[in-house]
Design an enzyme around this catalytic site. Structure first.
Site, short mmCIF file in Angstrom:
data_model
loop_
_atom_site.label_atom_id
_atom_site.label_comp_id
_atom_site.label_asym_id
_atom_site.label_seq_id
_atom_site.Cartn_x
_atom_site.Cartn_y
_atom_site.Cartn_z
N ASN A 256 -2.47 -8.64 -0.26
CA ASN A 256 -3.37 -9.27 -1.16
C ASN A 256 -3.78 -8.46 -2.34
O ASN A 256 -4.63 -8.90 -3.00
CB ASN A 256 -4.72 -9.75 -0.51
N GLY B 293 0.79 -1.27 -0.07
CA GLY B 293 -0.14 -0.06 -0.13
C GLY B 293 0.77 1.28 0.11
O GLY B 293 1.94 1.27 -0.14
N PHE B 294 0.14 2.40 0.00
CA PHE B 294 1.03 3.78 0.06
C PHE B 294 1.81 3.92 1.27
O PHE B 294 3.00 4.06 1.02
CB PHE B 294 -0.36 4.81 0.07
N GLY C 46 -3.50 -2.51 -2.52
CA GLY C 46 -2.17 -2.26 -2.94
C GLY C 46 -1.68 -2.49 -4.27
O GLY C 46 -2.74 -3.10 -5.03
N LYS D 108 2.49 -12.77 19.65
CA LYS D 108 2.64 -13.43 21.13
C LYS D 108 3.49 -14.57 20.92
O LYS D 108 4.45 -14.81 21.72
CB LYS D 108 1.36 -13.55 21.75
N ASP E 2 -4.07 -12.84 2.32
CA ASP E 2 -5.11 -11.98 2.97
C ASP E 2 -4.96 -12.02 4.27
O ASP E 2 -4.98 -13.25 5.06
CB ASP E 2 -6.62 -12.59 2.54
N TYR F 136 -14.98 0.84 8.83
CA TYR F 136 -13.53 1.41 8.93
C TYR F 136 -13.54 1.49 10.36
O TYR F 136 -12.57 1.21 11.28
CB TYR F 136 -13.12 2.49 8.05
#
Ligand code: UDP
Length: 312
Positions: free
Chosen positions: A32, A10-11, A36, A105, A56, A145
């Site tokens: 994925n 992505g950016f 992007g 973890k 993903d 979102y």
């Protein structure tokens, strides 16, 4: 250090990969390509410390090697894109965060969660400090979102408290710069695309709503500080530029910088579009001595230049 970066194509993720490699770290990048692009990574492919997996990140990820630092940056992030992929957005920020925290973890790795100024919703406190709880519509169009990022924050903090996870949260405010997706529907890319194609600039509402725009290189320096500084377990940081501007003034600025004074077309305001947004960055200034260096004018000049030479 061996780092895992989700959303690395992505950016913001691609700049993060680039800067970590430049500092000598090893990078496993996962994406994925929902929002992007392969082209964002082309210049990194030959680096022997760079590894890529198409995957993903809402699903559990199995790694053959141990990692020390996980940056969870995978998610559609512009309003048109997360509304185009609402379920994917919900899942990568909720289940994806849960799964990647489990991986952290198992690896005893630090976990850096890319949260957002959107968790403040349409804020009633201005500027927004990290202590503000926000004003979010839980069922609105932006909620896939906003609410999944809020849940992601809760997953991180629950694991910090219950299992001692070294989790850190970054609330990223509006960011821009070269290598953005010109079609992601964000305001700066829309304005540049419209101007370069001699179309009217489209403003939602009357243009009096405000945002504060941070240039990508400033932002990435802040992300690296938060990720690589010791003793930040459980800390939440706003990251953004404090210079606030109305969307109408932004349109006029882009017109002036391109010397193109075309028409402005006013459209209706989308649901739950925040009226004002500006980060209070006192915490990161005091704790990590970070503050933005690139002015909006200089950042816009660089971005416009990039899109002039990379076809829009
Ligand atoms: N906006 C606009 N014209 C556009 C795209 C966006 O006026 O072509 C407005 C949008 O309604 C919002 C602001 O610009 O008030 C910033 O929108 P963006 O999608 O970049 O990000 P947001 O800060 O809303 O997540």
């Amino acid at each position: 250090m061996k780092c895992l970066i989700t959303g690395g194509a992505g950016f913001i993720g691609s700049y993060l990969c680039e800067h970590l490699l430049a500092q000598g770290h090893e990078v496993i990048c996962v994406d994925n390509f929902i929002t992007g692009f392969k082209k964002n990574l082309r210049h990194l492919r030959l680096n022997s410390k760079f590894h890529f997996m198409e995957f993903d990140c809402s699903k559990p990820l199995a790694l053959r090697e141990k990692v020390e630092l996980i940056f969870h940056f995978a998610s559609p992030a512009s309003p048109p894109k997360y509304q185009q992929f609402p379920l994917e957005t919900l899942l990568v920020n909720s289940l994806g965060t849960y799964n990647l925290v489990e991986l952290a973890k198992q690896n005893n790795a630090s976990f850096i969660f890319a949260s957002t100024s959107e968790i403040y919703g349409d804020p009633q406190e201005h500027p927004q400090r990290e202590t503000y709880w926000g004003n979010v519509n839980p069922t609105g169009e932006r909620s896939c979102y906003d609410e999944s990022k809020r849940l992601g924050e809760s997953i991180v903090m629950t694991n910090v408290r219950k299992f001692g996870l070294d989790g850190r949260i970054i609330r990223i405010f509006n960011t821009y710069g070269p290598r953005m997706d010109i079609n992601d529907g964000r305001v700066i890319t829309n304005f540049i695309q419209e101007i370069l194609n001699n179309k009217p600039i489209t403003i939602n509402g009357d243009g009096n709503q405000t945002r504060s725009f941070c240039y990508i290189t400033d932002l990435v320096k802040g992300i690296l500080l938060i990720g690589l500084t010791e003793d930040l377990k459980g800390e939440v940081f706003n990251l953004g530029n404090e210079t606030e501007i109305t969307i109408l003034s932004l349109a006029q600025k882009v017109q002036n910088l391109t010397n193109n004074h075309g028409n402005i077309q006013y459209n209706s305001m989308p649901q739950d579009d925040p009226a004002r947004r500006r980060p209070d960055i006192t915490k990161i200034k005091n704790r990590l001595h970070w503050e933005p260096e690139v002015s909006l004018d200089q950042g816009l000049i660089n971005t416009i230049e990039y899109f002039k030479t990379n076809s829009v």
